[in-house]
Design an enzyme around this catalytic site. Structure first.
Site, PDB file in Angstrom:
ATOM      1  N   ASN A   1       9.150 -13.697  13.002  1.00  0.00           N
ATOM      2  CA  ASN A   1      10.386 -12.743  13.762  1.00  0.00           C
ATOM      3  C   ASN A   1      11.694 -13.404  13.890  1.00  0.00           C
ATOM      4  O   ASN A   1      11.029 -14.417  13.556  1.00  0.00           O
ATOM      5  CB  ASN A   1       9.568 -12.961  14.855  1.00  0.00           C
ATOM      6  CG  ASN A   1       8.876 -11.933  14.959  1.00  0.00           C
ATOM      7  OD1 ASN A   1       8.323 -11.083  14.319  1.00  0.00           O
ATOM      8  ND2 ASN A   1       7.943 -12.018  16.599  1.00  0.00           N
ATOM      9  N   VAL A   2      11.938 -13.070  14.344  1.00  0.00           N
ATOM     10  CA  VAL A   2      13.506 -14.203  13.998  1.00  0.00           C
ATOM     11  C   VAL A   2      14.140 -13.884  15.124  1.00  0.00           C
ATOM     12  O   VAL A   2      15.720 -14.700  15.579  1.00  0.00           O
ATOM     13  CB  VAL A   2      14.960 -13.681  13.051  1.00  0.00           C
ATOM     14  CG1 VAL A   2      14.255 -12.866  12.129  1.00  0.00           C
ATOM     15  CG2 VAL A   2      15.264 -11.794  13.822  1.00  0.00           C
ATOM     16  N   ASP A   3      13.736 -13.907  16.074  1.00  0.00           N
ATOM     17  CA  ASP A   3      13.903 -13.850  17.621  1.00  0.00           C
ATOM     18  C   ASP A   3      13.260 -15.841  18.476  1.00  0.00           C
ATOM     19  O   ASP A   3      12.707 -15.916  16.845  1.00  0.00           O
ATOM     20  CB  ASP A   3      12.929 -12.807  18.232  1.00  0.00           C
ATOM     21  CG  ASP A   3      11.895 -12.893  18.593  1.00  0.00           C
ATOM     22  OD1 ASP A   3      11.050 -13.814  18.975  1.00  0.00           O
ATOM     23  OD2 ASP A   3      10.748 -11.727  18.657  1.00  0.00           O
TER      24      ASP A   3
ATOM     25  N   HIS B   1      12.006 -15.884   8.426  1.00  0.00           N
ATOM     26  CA  HIS B   1      12.871 -14.655   8.051  1.00  0.00           C
ATOM     27  C   HIS B   1      14.181 -15.658   9.019  1.00  0.00           C
ATOM     28  O   HIS B   1      14.906 -14.451   8.996  1.00  0.00           O
ATOM     29  CB  HIS B   1      12.511 -13.720   8.492  1.00  0.00           C
ATOM     30  CG  HIS B   1      11.525 -13.762   7.726  1.00  0.00           C
ATOM     31  ND1 HIS B   1      10.762 -12.089   7.809  1.00  0.00           N
ATOM     32  CD2 HIS B   1      10.702 -13.449   6.437  1.00  0.00           C
ATOM     33  CE1 HIS B   1       9.885 -11.819   6.499  1.00  0.00           C
ATOM     34  NE2 HIS B   1      10.443 -12.641   5.989  1.00  0.00           N
TER      35      HIS B   1
ATOM     36  N   CYS C   1      30.409 -23.075   3.291  1.00  0.00           N
ATOM     37  CA  CYS C   1      30.190 -24.196   3.536  1.00  0.00           C
ATOM     38  C   CYS C   1      28.628 -24.513   3.838  1.00  0.00           C
ATOM     39  O   CYS C   1      28.484 -25.275   3.959  1.00  0.00           O
ATOM     40  CB  CYS C   1      31.133 -24.914   4.560  1.00  0.00           C
ATOM     41  SG  CYS C   1      31.038 -25.054   5.937  1.00  0.00           S
TER      42      CYS C   1
ATOM     43  N   SER D   1       2.564  -5.437  10.032  1.00  0.00           N
ATOM     44  CA  SER D   1       2.283  -4.444   9.439  1.00  0.00           C
ATOM     45  C   SER D   1       1.472  -5.238   7.573  1.00  0.00           C
ATOM     46  O   SER D   1       1.087  -4.453   6.489  1.00  0.00           O
ATOM     47  CB  SER D   1       3.025  -3.511   9.199  1.00  0.00           C
ATOM     48  OG  SER D   1       4.133  -3.415   8.271  1.00  0.00           O
TER      49      SER D   1
ATOM     50  N   PRO E   1      -2.890  -2.683  16.986  1.00  0.00           N
ATOM     51  CA  PRO E   1      -3.337  -1.803  17.478  1.00  0.00           C
ATOM     52  C   PRO E   1      -4.086  -1.349  16.196  1.00  0.00           C
ATOM     53  O   PRO E   1      -4.513  -0.177  16.919  1.00  0.00           O
ATOM     54  CB  PRO E   1      -2.871  -1.011  18.790  1.00  0.00           C
ATOM     55  CG  PRO E   1      -1.702  -2.313  18.766  1.00  0.00           C
ATOM     56  CD  PRO E   1      -2.269  -3.207  17.614  1.00  0.00           C
TER      57      PRO E   1
ATOM     58  N   ALA F   1      -0.860  -7.325  21.811  1.00  0.00           N
ATOM     59  CA  ALA F   1      -1.591  -8.954  21.266  1.00  0.00           C
ATOM     60  C   ALA F   1      -1.546  -9.503  22.168  1.00  0.00           C
ATOM     61  O   ALA F   1      -2.291 -10.504  23.102  1.00  0.00           O
ATOM     62  CB  ALA F   1       0.386  -9.392  20.343  1.00  0.00           C
TER      63      ALA F   1
HETATM   64  P1  NAD Z   1       6.771  -4.150  11.085  1.00  0.00           P
HETATM   65  O1  NAD Z   1       7.307  -3.451  12.438  1.00  0.00           O
HETATM   66  O2  NAD Z   1       6.725  -3.442   9.754  1.00  0.00           O
HETATM   67  O3  NAD Z   1       5.028  -4.008  12.031  1.00  0.00           O
HETATM   68  C1  NAD Z   1       4.818  -3.578  13.555  1.00  0.00           C
HETATM   69  C2  NAD Z   1       3.309  -4.357  13.692  1.00  0.00           C
HETATM   70  O4  NAD Z   1       2.965  -4.790  14.796  1.00  0.00           O
HETATM   71  C3  NAD Z   1       2.892  -2.755  12.983  1.00  0.00           C
HETATM   72  O5  NAD Z   1       1.865  -2.888  12.340  1.00  0.00           O
HETATM   73  C4  NAD Z   1       1.540  -2.258  14.099  1.00  0.00           C
HETATM   74  O6  NAD Z   1       1.089  -1.641  14.485  1.00  0.00           O
HETATM   75  C5  NAD Z   1       2.212  -3.275  14.766  1.00  0.00           C
HETATM   76  N1  NAD Z   1       2.065  -3.283  16.942  1.00  0.00           N
HETATM   77  C6  NAD Z   1       3.286  -2.905  17.949  1.00  0.00           C
HETATM   78  N2  NAD Z   1       2.678  -2.982  18.230  1.00  0.00           N
HETATM   79  C7  NAD Z   1       1.783  -4.349  18.713  1.00  0.00           C
HETATM   80  C8  NAD Z   1       1.723  -4.702  19.902  1.00  0.00           C
HETATM   81  N3  NAD Z   1       1.973  -4.538  21.648  1.00  0.00           N
HETATM   82  N4  NAD Z   1       0.470  -5.599  19.444  1.00  0.00           N
HETATM   83  C9  NAD Z   1      -0.091  -6.332  18.156  1.00  0.00           C
HETATM   84  N5  NAD Z   1       0.756  -5.611  17.422  1.00  0.00           N
HETATM   85  C10 NAD Z   1       1.793  -4.816  17.422  1.00  0.00           C
HETATM   86  O7  NAD Z   1       7.339  -5.727  11.367  1.00  0.00           O
HETATM   87  P2  NAD Z   1       6.831  -7.241  10.383  1.00  0.00           P
HETATM   88  O8  NAD Z   1       5.298  -6.350   9.634  1.00  0.00           O
HETATM   89  O9  NAD Z   1       7.008  -8.165  11.383  1.00  0.00           O
HETATM   90  O10 NAD Z   1       8.088  -6.835   8.781  1.00  0.00           O
HETATM   91  C11 NAD Z   1       9.089  -6.120   9.895  1.00  0.00           C
HETATM   92  C12 NAD Z   1      10.452  -6.940   9.648  1.00  0.00           C
HETATM   93  O11 NAD Z   1      10.196  -6.498  10.376  1.00  0.00           O
HETATM   94  C13 NAD Z   1      10.170  -8.840   9.091  1.00  0.00           C
HETATM   95  O12 NAD Z   1      11.203  -9.432   8.625  1.00  0.00           O
HETATM   96  C14 NAD Z   1      11.187  -9.003  10.457  1.00  0.00           C
HETATM   97  O13 NAD Z   1      11.732  -9.753  10.215  1.00  0.00           O
HETATM   98  C15 NAD Z   1      11.445  -8.388  10.735  1.00  0.00           C
HETATM   99  N6  NAD Z   1      11.671  -8.398  12.951  1.00  0.00           N
HETATM  100  C16 NAD Z   1      11.713  -8.759  13.575  1.00  0.00           C
HETATM  101  C17 NAD Z   1      11.665  -7.899  15.092  1.00  0.00           C
HETATM  102  C18 NAD Z   1      12.222  -9.809  16.125  1.00  0.00           C
HETATM  103  O14 NAD Z   1      12.271 -11.056  14.875  1.00  0.00           O
HETATM  104  N7  NAD Z   1      11.353  -9.227  16.484  1.00  0.00           N
HETATM  105  C19 NAD Z   1      11.642  -7.233  15.385  1.00  0.00           C
HETATM  106  C20 NAD Z   1      11.371  -6.169  14.580  1.00  0.00           C
HETATM  107  C21 NAD Z   1      11.809  -6.472  13.359  1.00  0.00           C
HETATM  108 ZN    ZN Z   2      32.047 -22.565   7.085  1.00  0.00          ZN
END
Ligand code: NAD
Ligand code: ZN
Length: 261
Positions: free
Chosen positions: A111-113, A128, A139, A205, A230, A247
Site C-alpha cells: 500500500n502507498v497510503d 510500492h 534531481c 490478491s 474474504p 482483515a
Molecule cells: P488488489 O486490489 O489486487 O487486491 C485486494 C485484495 O484485498 C483482494 O484479494 C480482496 O479480496 C481483498 N480484500 C478486500 N477487502 C478486504 C478486507 N476487508 N479484508 C481483507 N482483504 C480484503 O490489491 P493488491 O493485491 O494490494 O495490489 C494491487 C496494487 O494496488 C498494489 O500495487 C497497491 O500498491 C495498489 N493499491 C494500493 C492502495 C492503497 O495504498 N490503499 C489502494 C488500491 C490499490
Molecule cells: Zn529537483
C-alpha cells in the site's frame, strides 16, 4: 490447506493463528489494498480496476506520465485527498500491536497510503513507495507532499525546475534497492523453524506481485503461512490456513486473544 467455512469455526481458526504467533520468534506480515478497504480506500478491484474509463494500470505507468503528466497528477491528487480523509482501521491497529509483542517482526506493505504508520507500525517496508511524497524526475530529491492537494490542475515542479511525480513504484518499474536489502536482511536473520515462524498475508490478491516470492520463501524455510482475505487468491495454495474474513475483524480478534495471555 484449511479455510474458514463460517462463523462457528472462527474461534478455532483465530486460536490456531494466535497459538502460532505466540510461539513464533519471527513474524513476517505482507499487506495489500484489502487492509485499507475498511478505511474507505477502495482496492483496484473494488473500483472495477478503472479510473476515468481507463484501467488503473494504464494511468500508473512511466509511459502515461511522459504522455500526459497533468492527467496522471489528477489521478494521484484524488488518491491523496482520499488518503488524507481516511483513518487507520482495526486491522492496522492490530498489526501495530502485534509488532510490539514479537521480537523479530517485519511488515511489508504494497500500500502507498500512510495508514500503517499512523496506526503505529515502525518495522515497515513500503514496497510500492509513499503516495504522500513527491519525487523530482530531474534531481531525485524526495519531499513531503503539500498538506492540501491543489484543487486546480497543473503539474507540480521541484525547486530545481524539474517535474515532480508521486514517490510510488509504477507498473513496469523496479522495486527500490534499499527496500530489497532490508527484506533480505530480515529474511537472513529470521528463524522459521523450531519454533516455527509465521508469514501472515493480509488483503492482497497476489496478482500484482504474487507476494514477490516472499510467501514461498518463508514457507520453504518452514514458516506457518496464513492468509486473511474474504476471497481466495493467487497465494491461497501456498497457505497452511486461510481465514476467509475481513482483515479488521479477523486481526483484532487474533490480537485480542494474544493479549489475554
Ligand atoms: P488488489 O486490489 O489486487 O487486491 C485486494 C485484495 O484485498 C483482494 O484479494 C480482496 O479480496 C481483498 N480484500 C478486500 N477487502 C478486504 C478486507 N476487508 N479484508 C481483507 N482483504 C480484503 O490489491 P493488491 O493485491 O494490494 O495490489 C494491487 C496494487 O494496488 C498494489 O500495487 C497497491 O500498491 C495498489 N493499491 C494500493 C492502495 C492503497 O495504498 N490503499 C489502494 C488500491 C490499490
Ligand atoms: Zn529537483
Amino acid at each position: 490447506m484449511s479455510s474458514l467455512p463460517g462463523a462457528a469455526a472462527w474461534e478455532q481458526y483465530a486460536e490456531l493463528l494466535a497459538a502460532s504467533l505466540r510461539a513464533a520468534s519471527s513474524v513476517l506480515v505482507i499487506t495489500g489494498a484489502g487492509v485499507s478497504a475498511e478505511s474507505g480506500l477502495p482496492t483496484f478491484r473494488g473500483t472495477g480496476g478503472l479510473w476515468d474509463g481507463e484501467p488503473v494500470e494504464a494511468v500508473a505507468t512511466p509511459a502515461a506520465f511522459a504522455r500526459d503528466p497533468e492527467r496522471v497528477w489528477r489521478f494521484y491528487h484524488a488518491r491523496r485527498r482520499a488518503v488524507l480523509r481516511a483513518k487507520p482501521n482495526a486491522a492496522h491497529l492490530a498489526l501495530a500491536a502485534l509488532e510490539a509483542r514479537v521480537g523479530h517482526f517485519l511488515l511489508v506493505t504494497q500500500n502507498v497510503d500512510d495508514l500503517h504508520e499512523r496506526a503505529g507500525s515502525t518495522a515497515l517496508v513500503k514496497l510500492h513507495g509513499n503516495l504522500l511524497e513527491d519525487l523530482c524526475t530531474a534531481c531525485s530529491t524526495i519531499t513531503p507532499a503539500p498538506p492540501v492537494p491543489p484543487a486546480a490542475g497543473g503539474v507540480p515542479r521541484c525547486t530545481c525546475g524539474g517535474l515532480l511525480r508521486p514517490n510510488v513504484v509504477w507498473f513496469g518499474e523496479w522495486l527500490r534497492q534499499n527496500d530489497l536489502r532490508r527484506l533480505e536482511r530480515f529474511l537472513l536473520r529470521s528463524r522459521w523453524s523450531d519454533p516455527r515462524g509465521v508469514a501472515l498475508v493480509v488483503g492482497t490478491s497476489g496478482t500484482v506481485s504474487g507476494g514477490y516470492g516472499l510467501v514461498e520463501a518463508a514457507r520453504d524455510a518452514g514458516a506457518v503461512v496464513v492468509e486473511v482475505n474474504p476471497e481466495s487468491t493467487a497465494l491461497s495454495g501456498c497457505c497452511d490456513l486461510c481465514i476467509r474474513a475481513r482483515a479488521a475483524e479477523a486481526l483484532s480478534k487474533v490480537v485480542a486473544r494474544l493479549e489475554q495471555d
